[in-house]
Design a protein around this motif. Structure first.
Motif, mmCIF file in Angstrom:
data_model
loop_
_atom_site.group_PDB
_atom_site.id
_atom_site.type_symbol
_atom_site.label_atom_id
_atom_site.label_comp_id
_atom_site.label_asym_id
_atom_site.label_seq_id
_atom_site.Cartn_x
_atom_site.Cartn_y
_atom_site.Cartn_z
ATOM 1 N N ALA A 327 0.831 -1.206 0.000
ATOM 2 C CA ALA A 327 0.000 0.000 0.000
ATOM 3 C C ALA A 327 0.866 1.257 0.000
ATOM 4 C CB ALA A 327 -0.929 -0.013 1.204
ATOM 5 N N ARG A 331 1.279 4.058 -3.103
ATOM 6 C CA ARG A 331 0.924 5.458 -2.847
ATOM 7 C C ARG A 331 2.100 6.405 -3.063
ATOM 8 N NH1 ARG A 331 -1.377 7.894 1.514
ATOM 9 N NH2 ARG A 331 -0.066 6.768 3.005
ATOM 10 N N SER A 338 -7.359 10.401 -6.475
ATOM 11 C CA SER A 338 -8.362 9.746 -5.620
ATOM 12 C C SER A 338 -9.609 9.355 -6.392
ATOM 13 C CB SER A 338 -8.746 10.669 -4.459
ATOM 14 O OG SER A 338 -9.252 11.898 -4.958
ATOM 15 N N GLU A 339 -9.912 10.073 -7.493
ATOM 16 C CA GLU A 339 -11.137 9.780 -8.244
ATOM 17 C C GLU A 339 -10.901 8.787 -9.388
ATOM 18 O OE1 GLU A 339 -9.072 13.163 -10.298
ATOM 19 O OE2 GLU A 339 -9.538 12.586 -8.230
ATOM 20 N N GLY A 343 -6.953 4.715 -8.075
ATOM 21 C CA GLY A 343 -7.017 5.378 -6.775
ATOM 22 C C GLY A 343 -8.162 4.861 -5.923
ATOM 23 N N LYS A 344 -9.326 4.689 -6.536
ATOM 24 C CA LYS A 344 -10.482 4.163 -5.797
ATOM 25 C C LYS A 344 -10.239 2.723 -5.337
ATOM 26 C CE LYS A 344 -13.982 7.032 -8.073
ATOM 27 N NZ LYS A 344 -15.139 7.050 -9.012
ATOM 28 N N THR A 347 -7.893 2.792 -2.335
ATOM 29 C CA THR A 347 -8.625 3.285 -1.163
ATOM 30 C C THR A 347 -9.540 2.204 -0.601
ATOM 31 O OG1 THR A 347 -8.576 5.553 -2.022
ATOM 32 C CG2 THR A 347 -10.243 5.041 -0.359
ATOM 33 N N ALA A 348 -10.212 1.469 -1.482
ATOM 34 C CA ALA A 348 -11.108 0.394 -1.035
ATOM 35 C C ALA A 348 -10.326 -0.723 -0.349
ATOM 36 C CB ALA A 348 -11.889 -0.155 -2.223
ATOM 37 N N ARG A 350 -7.431 -0.439 1.305
ATOM 38 C CA ARG A 350 -6.979 0.035 2.621
ATOM 39 C C ARG A 350 -8.145 0.070 3.600
ATOM 40 N NH1 ARG A 350 -4.934 5.314 2.770
ATOM 41 N NH2 ARG A 350 -3.532 4.792 4.485
ATOM 42 N N ALA A 351 -9.325 0.463 3.117
ATOM 43 C CA ALA A 351 -10.502 0.475 3.998
ATOM 44 C C ALA A 351 -10.893 -0.940 4.405
ATOM 45 C CB ALA A 351 -11.667 1.167 3.283
ATOM 46 N N SER A 354 -8.430 -2.072 7.026
ATOM 47 C CA SER A 354 -8.683 -1.349 8.271
ATOM 48 C C SER A 354 -9.895 -1.910 9.009
ATOM 49 C CB SER A 354 -8.894 0.137 7.972
ATOM 50 O OG SER A 354 -9.219 0.851 9.146
ATOM 51 N N ALA A 412 -4.275 2.541 8.230
ATOM 52 C CA ALA A 412 -5.380 3.351 8.764
ATOM 53 C C ALA A 412 -5.974 2.771 10.040
ATOM 54 C CB ALA A 412 -6.464 3.521 7.689
#
Length: 491
Positions: A327, A331, A338-339, A343-344, A347-348, A350-351, A354, A412
């Protein structure tokens, strides 16, 4: 089910038309995947595979068969011819034929990333080759497997001929110049997931030499994928047949398997693009390396979730480190918006990591409290004790929280990890001191339970504070249990 019943089933299946056999086989394979009637499906599939496989070479002459044979010990090794036939019947034929595909096979039955092939698809292709895809080459290969060892030159030549014949037959169905009634022909091979794998299978078999050449030029392991290594790998991949959009992912997959940190495959893409801007990277054919790295990171996150659900915390440190490094590398070495789709996706991922970690981390203090909380003597039944397996499980969870601290920021989970670890330290320290004091007094009937609680607390101290503190509390517990402090006061 006896042997006679097996023979009746095989005889019945042999009378079915080839289309019905193929359909029946697919349905039972799906039933096994769903976990339905596994025993029955496995039995029928075993008999079906014997039916659809071409007949073995002709038996020995009757005179030779009638010749008296010496008794054979149960432990004696089978004769070479029999061993080869058993090897052929056991499925070594498909494994030998599809050996070039091995680096790219996955057991996943869901969507695949570029450069992967489902292992479950190979059996359907193997059976189709024997029925109609390349029956002559198939029979030649089967005969070679029965007559020679797997490593013999004859088997190697027969395997290569069948691989090329298979690639040619598949390309006629799924290649750019496919002709004829494709839909009906494809339906005879297998399910939609199998059909998705046909073109990759054909391409890998067709380009086996180029992939073998790349494999031979790669080092055993690439610990740091720096500029010199990137230049060497770029030169090795610079083969026209490996530069096509469909073959490049397989070449990159071979390189990834040699990387100590697989996510570093993205460095090939940024080097080719001469930029870390995702738009420029995506515009090159090597942009697929980023897609591969993101998908592998998502699969690693899924493995983490599964291990947490099963309570397997022993190797989570390595998984967390790989997730953290991947990750962070994506990055920092790519300018991801991010869009954007990449990028999405990151982000998904890492979420997802987390959420999986937070829910487990939050549960640890409560489990430690249930083991160490003080109970009144009257509430402790005779012979009660703390479950040793539960103590080890909670100790593993505490160690898991400690490991998470090393990677908390990138994953995160910084806040929850710091809070939980601090709470654990404060609670375990106070609880251990209180439990040690409880050994000096109280009902003798509850002493065994108190002792087991103290042992659990010392085990947790070892994880949280280290060996020295755990030994100190162990000596204090021993003194309290022996009543040495009372004796010294009396003196």
């Amino acid at each position: 089910m006896g042997q006679t019943a097996h023979e009746r089933l095989r005889e019945y299946l042999g009378q079915l038309p080839p289309n019905a056999q193929s359909l029946l086989m697919r349905e039972f394979e799906r039933a096994i995947e769903r976990g339905q009637d596994v025993a029955v499906a496995t039995l029928v599939l075993e008999q079906l595979r014997k039916v659809v496989r071409p007949a073995a070479p002709a038996a020995a002459p009757a005179a030779a068969a009638a010749r008296p044979q010496p008794p054979v010990s149960v432990e004696a090794a089978p004769p070479p011819a029999q061993a080869r036939e058993e090897r052929r019947q056991s499925g070594d034929g498909p494994r030998r034929l599809f050996r070039p595909l091995e680096p790219f096979l996955t057991d996943s039955t869901g969507p695949l990333r570029p450069g992967q092939i489902r292992r479950a698809s190979l059996l359907s292709v193997w059976q189709w080759l024997g029925r109609e895809g390349a029956p002559e080459r198939y029979a030649e290969f089967e005969a070679g497997m029965s007559a020679h060892s797997d490593s013999s030159r004859e088997v190697e030549m027969a395997a290569r001929k069948l691989q090329l014949a298979a690639a040619e037959a598949l390309m006629k169905l799924v290649g750019p110049n496919a002709t004829g009634d494709r839909q009906r022909a494809l339906a005879r091979i297998g399910a939609p997931s199998v059909i998705e794998d046909l073109l990759p299978i054909a391409l890998v078999l067709q380009n086996r030499e180029a992939l073998d050449g790349l494999n031979g030029r790669l080092p055993g392991i690439i610990r740091v994928f720096g500029d010199s290594q990137i230049a060497s790998v770029t030169d090795a991949i610079n083969v026209p047949s490996l530069q096509t959009p469909l073959m490049l992912p397989f070449a990159l997959s071979l390189v990834m398997q040699r990387l100590a940190a697989p996510w570093q495959i993205i460095r090939l893409a940024t080097k080719i693009a001469a930029s870390d801007d995702e738009l420029r990277v995506a515009a090159t054919p090597f942009g697929v390396a980023v897609t591969i790295a993101l998908n592998d990171l998502a699969n690693l996150a899924a493995i983490l979730r599964a291990d947490i659900r099963r309570g397997h915390f022993a190797n989570l440190g390595d998984t967390l480190k790989s997730l953290h490094d991947g990750a962070r590398g994506l990055r920092t070495e790519l300018d991801l918006r991010s869009e954007s789709a990449w990028g999405k996706q990151l982000t998904a991922i890492r979420a997802d990591i987390s959420n999986a970690l937070q829910s487990e981390i939050d549960s640890v203090p409560g489990r430690a409290r249930r083991i160490l909380r003080q109970r009144a003597d009257k509430d402790i039944p005779a012979g009660a004790g703390v479950d040793a397996s539960e103590v080890e499980e909670v100790a593993a969870l505490i160690e898991f929280v400690a490991v998470c601290r090393n990677y908390a920021s990138e994953l995160a989970i910084n806040e929850v990890t710091l809070r939980t670890y601090t709470d654990l330290q404060q609670y375990v320290e106070k609880a251990t001191e209180a439990l040690v004091q409880s050994l000096r007094s109280g009902d003798a009937r509850a002493r065994a339970y108190r002792q087991s609680q103290v042992s659990a607390a010392i085990r947790f101290c070892h994880v949280l504070f280290g060996n020295d503190y755990a030994q100190l509390m162990s000596r204090a517990a021993e003194n309290a249990s022996n009543g040495e402090r009372k004796s010294s006061r009396a003196g």
